[in-house]
Design an enzyme around this catalytic site. Structure first.
Site, PDB file in Angstrom:
ATOM      1  N   PHE A 129       0.907  -1.022   0.108  1.00  0.00           N
ATOM      2  CA  PHE A 129      -0.256   0.178  -0.057  1.00  0.00           C
ATOM      3  C   PHE A 129       0.933   1.243   0.019  1.00  0.00           C
ATOM      4  O   PHE A 129       1.697   1.340   0.605  1.00  0.00           O
ATOM      5  CB  PHE A 129      -0.846  -0.043   1.269  1.00  0.00           C
ATOM      6  N   ASP A 198       2.913  -4.895   8.447  1.00  0.00           N
ATOM      7  CA  ASP A 198       1.588  -4.393   8.226  1.00  0.00           C
ATOM      8  C   ASP A 198       0.494  -5.365   8.197  1.00  0.00           C
ATOM      9  O   ASP A 198       0.318  -5.822   7.180  1.00  0.00           O
ATOM     10  CB  ASP A 198       1.821  -3.271   7.086  1.00  0.00           C
ATOM     11  N   TYR A 223     -10.003  -0.200  11.172  1.00  0.00           N
ATOM     12  CA  TYR A 223     -11.354   0.195  10.431  1.00  0.00           C
ATOM     13  C   TYR A 223     -11.787  -0.775   9.361  1.00  0.00           C
ATOM     14  O   TYR A 223     -12.813  -0.501   8.802  1.00  0.00           O
ATOM     15  CB  TYR A 223     -11.281   1.573   9.993  1.00  0.00           C
ATOM     16  N   LYS A 224     -11.107  -1.668   9.090  1.00  0.00           N
ATOM     17  CA  LYS A 224     -11.229  -2.769   8.222  1.00  0.00           C
ATOM     18  C   LYS A 224     -11.974  -4.034   8.775  1.00  0.00           C
ATOM     19  O   LYS A 224     -13.347  -3.783   9.226  1.00  0.00           O
ATOM     20  CB  LYS A 224     -10.065  -3.052   7.501  1.00  0.00           C
ATOM     21  N   ARG A 372     -12.738  -5.171  -6.449  1.00  0.00           N
ATOM     22  CA  ARG A 372     -12.015  -5.855  -5.227  1.00  0.00           C
ATOM     23  C   ARG A 372     -13.187  -5.888  -4.251  1.00  0.00           C
ATOM     24  O   ARG A 372     -13.864  -5.251  -3.972  1.00  0.00           O
ATOM     25  CB  ARG A 372     -11.251  -4.721  -4.483  1.00  0.00           C
TER      26      ARG A 372
END
Lengths: 397, 397
Positions: A129, A198, A223-224, A372
């Site tokens: 990312f 990560d 938050y995922k 996705r």
């Protein structure tokens, strides 16, 4: 295809996690974007309202002590710990993922000797990312290291006596590929370097085993798959035996050994709270705490098993509903290499995702040609999966 | 003393800001700790509930666009701008004050030539809030600068051709002393260095005039006089003409020129949003946005006039109610040198503050011997001031 709908119904009936769906606010939409922003747990609005009206509005400053605000970062860290295979006292919550990558990577370089002993190189996942790569470049510049982007598979061959630290993503945000954390960590350690992971796209979806595999430092967002809310604070893991030497580049007053002593010189607190910086954002933090309560009694192994069953079934349904060649999965088919998402390459992905969303199937589009779909085992069912694939097939025509 | 109570009633009757008190949740307590955590504005709970239940719960990921989440950091920055004398486009909200001090100070050192041209020294207020000093030490270490702590009054004599940047607090958190921002900034500029100001204890209480006085970079928190809530995000000001060269040490994906391009190489966005880092914490951020609505049509000059009247009256009442010599004010009596708080030295300050709080007068204790009383002109009245001083007198016996 009636047989796929029947299969979905059967799988849902057998799903031991199915009852958790009631703990989330959901509607008729098939929500396959929980890998970007998790759905709202039903316990959160009431808790946030109490934090705002009573804790802030009535108790005001007293809440730092009486409502447990001051100790929230480490208390909530301990709630995340079992989800990533960490014993208590090693995780602290606060700041964004980017800021935690910065703390972790500077910390790792310093633990490795900060350029001394010839260890002046940072390896970073080239497919990471972007923010991780940008921050790694900044860390390299500030610590006098050289930054070497490479494919995770190249790490064992590349890591060596010059390497200070390696920053890797557990699951690739784009392809959904799961990297082999145990063997890569081991290869990094064999070369005498530190491993920084990560976990944004893995924590809450699959077992991580931070302690078991001897990971040095790790960061992740909440938050995922952890459903903490938009921009909820991230976390930092510093392995217990490294904490005394962890030397943060962001030594705020919240990580001081005696924060209210207001000493002009810095003396770091012991333990995980050495990773704290400034005053924690309490509203977001305590919303996250309420969100984490849904994990009570949930086995991460059961979550992983369901996640794989969901993505397997999705790939099967896509195979059945979508005309051959119209999309191509770039997510590995081997379970050991798959996270909790499926990424389909499709030339008109941007337009296709718009139409899917209009029809109540929410995934996301990743530039330039990726559809996705994220599968959160706590609230996505097999019926959702069948419907998503069916609508995708209809949309692609 | 009946005459002081009468005076208080008269002053309250003439107070043009008195009506703003209705916009805060307050009770019978005299709350003089708004310089630590501002009171709850009445509009906040409803807004936060909408953000949680509708924006997150129902719109979910769509809210990044449809609810304006993505642009919140700069939009809210523009709401803070007039309160600190800044034109739009120069302030971005997010992260803690400590993290923003880090961005600002590394940015300032780099703007000054990053150790080149012999500018390798950072001056920092020795009496600053500790976190600023800790972060300044970290910045010095990472950028190869030398750190020189000194009294703000010594800055004009000390700043010179070796100085890259000077970090100062506008108001001293302990004594309440207001430093002379225009003349200190001017002295710093005359020496060719950059001025970085921490506005935590001044913004929202008095005029700052960032643009007018040519300040280079500034940071501040939003949970004191701006009433944003516990740990609400801080802000960063980068003067317009410096923005193109502002080189952040925390280049997260949110400050990329094309954040959704997901490019592996970093290209900074133009303008204030170059100061962004990672995903902003939306709950805390939008609570702050709602809190800032109370400032609509409030003149910061009127706020300053009332603030001085409040602290003057408090000092007068303390003089009348407290036995001579029992406390000593360490807050300057000259208006030009006084922020919006009064700090009284008292050997048993810790115990005294406990008793004051029990009797409904909330200030705070600062180690080792300071009673600190903050006066937020938006909701503190002259009757509060008289009562606080009277209870203090009774408590001290």
């Amino acid at each position: 295809m009636p047989e796929l709908r029947e299969r979905a119904a059967e799988l849902d009936a057998l799903d031991e996690l199915a009852k958790l769906r009631e703990q989330f606010v959901l509607d008729e939409v098939v929500y396959l974007d929980g890998n970007s922003l998790g759905a709202l747990p039903v316990g959160v609005p009431g808790r946030v309202d109490d934090v705002v009206r009573r804790q802030w509005g009535e108790l005001r400053i007293r809440s730092w002590e009486e409502s447990g605000w001051w100790t929230a970062p480490e208390r909530i860290g301990d709630r995340i710990a079992p989800l990533v295979g960490a014993a208590p006292g090693q995780i602290v919550v606060g700041d964004s993922t980017s800021v935690n990558v910065f703390k972790a990577l500077v910390g790792a370089v310093r633990l490795a000797g900060e350029g001394r002993d010839g260890r002046n190189e940072i390896l970073v996942d080239a497919t990471t990312f972007p923010t991780d790569g940008y921050i790694a470049a900044s860390v390299a510049r500030l610590t006098g290291c050289e930054l070497r982007p490479l494919e995770p598979a190249e790490v064992p061959g590349a890591v060596g006596p010059r390497t200070a630290a390696v920053l890797l993503n557990h699951v690739d945000y784009r392809t959904g590929r799961l990297h082999d954390l145990p063997s890569l960590t081991s290869a990094i350690h064999d070369a005498g370097a530190l491993a920084v992971w990560d976990l944004c796209h893995s924590a809450g979806a699959l077992p991580v085993g931070l302690d078991e595999h001897g990971v040095d430092l790790a960061v992740g967002c909440t938050y995922k798959y952890l459903n903490g809310g938009p921009g909820s604070p991230a976390y930092l893991y510093v392995r217990g035996d490294l904490q005394d030497r962890f030397d943060s580049p962001l030594p705020g007053w919240n990580s001081h050994a005696d924060p209210f002593g207001m000493s002009p010189s810095y003396a770091p607190a012991p333990g995980a709270l050495r990773g704290r910086v400034g005053t924690p954002d309490i509203l977001s933090m305590l919303a996250l705490e309420a969100a984490l309560e849904v994990w009570e009694d949930v086995s991460i192994d059961a979550v992983r098993a369901k996640s794989l069953a969901l993505t397997d079934f999705f790939l099967e349904c896509v195979g059945a509903y979508v005309t051959g060649g119209r999309v191509e999965s770039i997510t590995p088919s081997a379970h050991a290499e798959r996270g909790s998402q499926v990424a389909l390459r499709c030339p008109d992905a941007g337009e296709v995702m718009k139409r899917l969303i209009e029809r109540g199937v929410v995934g996301d589009f990743r530039h330039p040609d990726v559809l996705r779909f994220g599968f959160t085992p706590l609230y996505v069912g097999f019926g959702d999966v069948e419907r998503a694939a069916r609508v995708l097939g209809e949309t692609l025509g």
